[in-house]
Structure formats: structure tokens, C-alpha cells
Design a protein around this motif. Structure first.
Motif, PDB file in Angstrom:
ATOM      1  N   GLU A 181      32.405  23.007  11.278  1.00 35.49           N
ATOM      2  CA  GLU A 181      32.204  24.406  10.888  1.00 35.49           C
ATOM      3  C   GLU A 181      31.106  25.078  11.699  1.00 35.49           C
ATOM      4  N   TYR A 182      30.155  24.293  12.217  1.00 33.45           N
ATOM      5  CA  TYR A 182      29.096  24.891  13.029  1.00 33.45           C
ATOM      6  C   TYR A 182      29.639  25.323  14.387  1.00 33.45           C
ATOM      7  N   ALA A 183      30.530  24.507  14.946  1.00 29.37           N
ATOM      8  CA  ALA A 183      31.133  24.869  16.224  1.00 29.37           C
ATOM      9  C   ALA A 183      31.918  26.164  16.092  1.00 29.37           C
ATOM     10  N   PHE A 184      32.746  26.247  15.045  1.00 28.90           N
ATOM     11  CA  PHE A 184      33.507  27.478  14.861  1.00 28.90           C
ATOM     12  C   PHE A 184      32.594  28.637  14.487  1.00 28.90           C
ATOM     13  N   GLY A 185      31.622  28.369  13.600  1.00 28.48           N
ATOM     14  CA  GLY A 185      30.704  29.432  13.191  1.00 28.48           C
ATOM     15  C   GLY A 185      29.965  30.027  14.365  1.00 28.48           C
ATOM     16  N   SER A 186      29.628  29.197  15.346  1.00 26.34           N
ATOM     17  CA  SER A 186      28.925  29.707  16.523  1.00 26.34           C
ATOM     18  C   SER A 186      29.805  30.663  17.321  1.00 26.34           C
ATOM     19  N   LEU A 187      31.086  30.334  17.449  1.00 24.72           N
ATOM     20  CA  LEU A 187      32.012  31.211  18.165  1.00 24.72           C
ATOM     21  C   LEU A 187      32.205  32.512  17.413  1.00 24.72           C
ATOM     22  N   GLN A 188      32.351  32.417  16.094  1.00 26.82           N
ATOM     23  CA  GLN A 188      32.539  33.603  15.271  1.00 26.82           C
ATOM     24  C   GLN A 188      31.308  34.506  15.335  1.00 26.82           C
ATOM     25  N   ALA A 189      30.132  33.885  15.474  1.00 30.52           N
ATOM     26  CA  ALA A 189      28.886  34.653  15.538  1.00 30.52           C
ATOM     27  C   ALA A 189      28.706  35.352  16.880  1.00 30.52           C
TER      28      ALA A 189
ATOM     29  N   ARG B 147      33.967  40.036  24.362  1.00 30.99           N
ATOM     30  CA  ARG B 147      32.924  39.444  25.196  1.00 30.99           C
ATOM     31  C   ARG B 147      33.505  38.509  26.249  1.00 30.99           C
ATOM     32  N   ASP B 148      34.491  37.711  25.833  1.00 30.11           N
ATOM     33  CA  ASP B 148      35.049  36.712  26.741  1.00 30.11           C
ATOM     34  C   ASP B 148      36.339  36.147  26.158  1.00 30.11           C
ATOM     35  N   ARG B 149      36.851  35.112  26.800  1.00 31.20           N
ATOM     36  CA  ARG B 149      38.139  34.527  26.432  1.00 31.20           C
ATOM     37  C   ARG B 149      38.124  33.938  25.018  1.00 31.20           C
ATOM     38  N   VAL B 150      37.018  33.310  24.648  1.00 32.51           N
ATOM     39  CA  VAL B 150      36.902  32.723  23.315  1.00 32.51           C
ATOM     40  C   VAL B 150      37.132  33.774  22.242  1.00 32.51           C
ATOM     41  N   HIS B 151      36.538  34.931  22.435  1.00 32.85           N
ATOM     42  CA  HIS B 151      36.640  35.972  21.412  1.00 32.85           C
ATOM     43  C   HIS B 151      37.998  36.678  21.440  1.00 32.85           C
ATOM     44  N   ALA B 152      38.689  36.563  22.560  1.00 30.58           N
ATOM     45  CA  ALA B 152      40.077  37.023  22.596  1.00 30.58           C
ATOM     46  C   ALA B 152      40.939  36.140  21.704  1.00 30.58           C
ATOM     47  N   VAL B 153      40.682  34.819  21.749  1.00 34.01           N
ATOM     48  CA  VAL B 153      41.446  33.895  20.905  1.00 34.01           C
ATOM     49  C   VAL B 153      41.154  34.153  19.427  1.00 34.01           C
TER      50      VAL B 153
ATOM     51  N   LYS C 182      43.809  37.782  36.650  1.00 30.22           N
ATOM     52  CA  LYS C 182      42.373  37.994  36.421  1.00 30.22           C
ATOM     53  C   LYS C 182      42.055  39.465  36.222  1.00 30.22           C
ATOM     54  N   SER C 183      42.700  40.322  37.011  1.00 28.87           N
ATOM     55  CA  SER C 183      42.493  41.762  36.885  1.00 28.87           C
ATOM     56  C   SER C 183      42.957  42.270  35.522  1.00 28.87           C
ATOM     57  N   HIS C 184      44.130  41.789  35.088  1.00 30.83           N
ATOM     58  CA  HIS C 184      44.658  42.187  33.779  1.00 30.83           C
ATOM     59  C   HIS C 184      43.729  41.709  32.651  1.00 30.83           C
ATOM     60  N   ILE C 185      43.216  40.498  32.778  1.00 30.25           N
ATOM     61  CA  ILE C 185      42.342  39.959  31.739  1.00 30.25           C
ATOM     62  C   ILE C 185      41.056  40.786  31.635  1.00 30.25           C
ATOM     63  N   ASN C 186      40.488  41.157  32.764  1.00 28.93           N
ATOM     64  CA  ASN C 186      39.298  42.011  32.741  1.00 28.93           C
ATOM     65  C   ASN C 186      39.590  43.338  32.043  1.00 28.93           C
ATOM     66  N   SER C 187      40.771  43.888  32.301  1.00 27.76           N
ATOM     67  CA  SER C 187      41.176  45.142  31.663  1.00 27.76           C
ATOM     68  C   SER C 187      41.349  44.958  30.157  1.00 27.76           C
ATOM     69  N   ILE C 188      41.960  43.840  29.764  1.00 31.26           N
ATOM     70  CA  ILE C 188      42.163  43.545  28.333  1.00 31.26           C
ATOM     71  C   ILE C 188      40.817  43.449  27.622  1.00 31.26           C
ATOM     72  N   PHE C 189      39.881  42.713  28.211  1.00 31.35           N
ATOM     73  CA  PHE C 189      38.566  42.545  27.587  1.00 31.35           C
ATOM     74  C   PHE C 189      37.864  43.891  27.424  1.00 31.35           C
ATOM     75  N   ALA C 190      37.973  44.741  28.446  1.00 27.85           N
ATOM     76  CA  ALA C 190      37.329  46.050  28.384  1.00 27.85           C
ATOM     77  C   ALA C 190      37.961  46.924  27.310  1.00 27.85           C
ATOM     78  N   LYS C 191      39.294  46.944  27.254  1.00 30.19           N
ATOM     79  CA  LYS C 191      39.986  47.802  26.291  1.00 30.19           C
ATOM     80  C   LYS C 191      39.769  47.349  24.845  1.00 30.19           C
ATOM     81  N   LEU C 192      39.676  46.038  24.634  1.00 29.79           N
ATOM     82  CA  LEU C 192      39.529  45.509  23.274  1.00 29.79           C
ATOM     83  C   LEU C 192      38.075  45.202  22.926  1.00 29.79           C
ATOM     84  N   ASN C 193      37.175  45.509  23.847  1.00 30.29           N
ATOM     85  CA  ASN C 193      35.743  45.288  23.628  1.00 30.29           C
ATOM     86  C   ASN C 193      35.459  43.830  23.290  1.00 30.29           C
TER      87      ASN C 193
END
Length: 231
Positions: free
Chosen positions: A95-103, A211-217, A198-209
Motif C-alpha cells: 500500500e505504501y508503493a501505491f500510496g506514493s504513486l497516488q500522492a 505529470r508522467d506515465r505513472v499518473h496516466a495509468v 513520443k510526440s503524441h504522449i507529450n501532447s496527451i500529458f499536456a492536455k490531461l495535465n
């Protein structure tokens, strides 16, 4: 020597145990590309140090007095979105590993991680890439978020409403990220050049605000999208 100055990765090491903290600082400082600019003994000190020095990476212990690592990570992610946090945990699928990602952490590492792997993790996160294998991250998020979602998320998110800012191609790529695919695998599946992915992923992150791939998941699971890659 060429005379060029290489910008080092600036790191704050946070741990309430002085020996642990000093040991990790020495390991990181031993690498020519990394500089430990400050140490902190609890979450309050960590938040203050980040505000004062604006590091690239914070290496954060979880269990600390005054303010724990999860609370500190949450504040740092909110107040300094460009700062990346790596959390040290005892078990990789707890739960700490997941909690850290959620945080808001960008990665989690075991406290038993070898020195060379710790150094590599700092460099990887600083470059914007994921440390844990995408499928491991997806498995962790699926394990902890899916069962808890009805209780923990007061306002269910509507996937169409959230994702309507994405183009159809970006939606395909977002779905692939949630399933735990790497950039190379997405490139093969969608028959697109890696640079285009990579270009599309950068655009996705920007549009959905994001931080990174982890938070996309994490967002994908909050939207109820299928993330399992197991056959």
C-alpha cells in the motif's frame, strides 16, 4: 577536457535515519552526473528544502516522524510539479508503493535496491522515463485502485468527458499506456514511428495535465479503463 560544463541532477535525500540518509547521499554523490544538494530528516524539512532549492529529484523515505513521506510527496507534487519524487518502500507491491504513486511520486524503489540501481533510477526519472516496468506499475495500480475505487473516489470520472480533449489517435495511445505497453510496443501496435509516439504522449500529458506515465495509468484506472496486460 572539452571545457563544457555538464548540468548535474540536483537531489535532496530525505530519511529520518541519519545513517540511511548519509549512505544514500554518499552513493548518489559518487556519480559524476548527480549532486546531493541537501538532506532532510522528515517531511516538513523536505517540503521546506524543496521550496528553497528547487531540486530535480527528491529521494523520499515513507515512514518518518512529524510528516511522513506520502504527505510530503503530495505537497511537493502540488506545489512544485516539475520536481520528481522517488519514494523508498519496503515491498514493491504494497500500500505504501501505491500510496506514493497516488500522492504524486514518479517512482518507487525498494530500500534494498543496490547502489548502482539507485543511481540509475535517479537518472531515469530525471530524464522523464519510468523506473518500474510499465506492466508492474499497471499491476500495482490495478491491485490497489480497482477494489478501493467505489469507496475512495467520491466523484466518479466520466471517460468521455475527461478524454474529449484528445484526438482519436491520442486516445488509442492513452489506452495503450494504461495497458502497460512501452513506447516501442505502442509503435509496433499502431504502426507509427517512435518519435511520433513520443510526440503524441507529450501532447496527451499536456492536455490531461499529467505529470508522467505513472499518473496516466492511474487516471486510466480512475476512468474505469481496462489495464490488464496478462493473457
Amino acid at each position: 577536457m572539452t571545457g563544457q560544463t555538464t548540468t548535474k541532477i540536483r537531489v535532496i535525500v530525505v530519511d529520518d535515519q541519519p545513517l540511511e540518509r548519509a549512505g544514500n547521499a554518499l552513493i548518489l554523490d559518487s556519480d559524476d552526473e548527480i549532486e546531493v544538494i541537501e538532506e532532510a530528516g522528515n517531511g516538513v524539512e523536505a517540503v521546506a528544502a524543496v521550496a528553497r532549492t528547487r531540486p530535480d529529484i527528491v529521494l523520499m523515505d515513507v515512514r518518518m516522524p512529524v510528516m511522513d513521506g506520502l504527505a510530503a510527496t503530495r505537497l511537493i507534487a502540488e506545489q512544485h510539479p516539475k520536481v520528481r519524487v522517488i519514494v523508498l518502500t519496503t515491498f514493491d507491491l504494497d500500500e505504501y508503493a501505491f500510496g506514493s504513486l497516488q500522492a504524486g511520486a514518479s517512482a518507487f524503489l525498494l530500500k534494498s535496491t543496490r547502489p548502482a540501481a539507485l543511481i540509475e533510477a535517479v537518472k531515469t526519472v530525471a530524464s522523464g522515463s519510468a523506473v518500474a516496468a510499465p506492466r508492474l506499475t499497471a499491476k500495482l495500480i490495478e491491485h490497489y485502485l480497482r477494489p478501493a475505487q467505489p469507496q475512495q473516489h467520491e466523484r466518479p470520472k466520466d471517460s468521455d468527458e475527461v478524454l474529449n480533449v484528445l484526438s482519436p489517435r491520442e486516445r488509442d495511445i492513452f489506452s495503450a499506456i494504461v495497458r502497460g505497453l512501452t513506447n516501442a510496443e505502442i509503435s509496433d501496435e499502431l504502426v507509427l514511428a517512435p518519435s511520433t509516439i513520443k510526440s503524441h504522449i507529450n501532447s496527451i500529458f499536456a492536455k490531461l495535465n499529467l505529470r508522467d506515465r505513472v499518473h496516466a495509468v492511474i487516471l486510466g484506472y480512475e476512468l474505469g479503463l481496462t489495464g490488464s496486460t496478462e493473457t
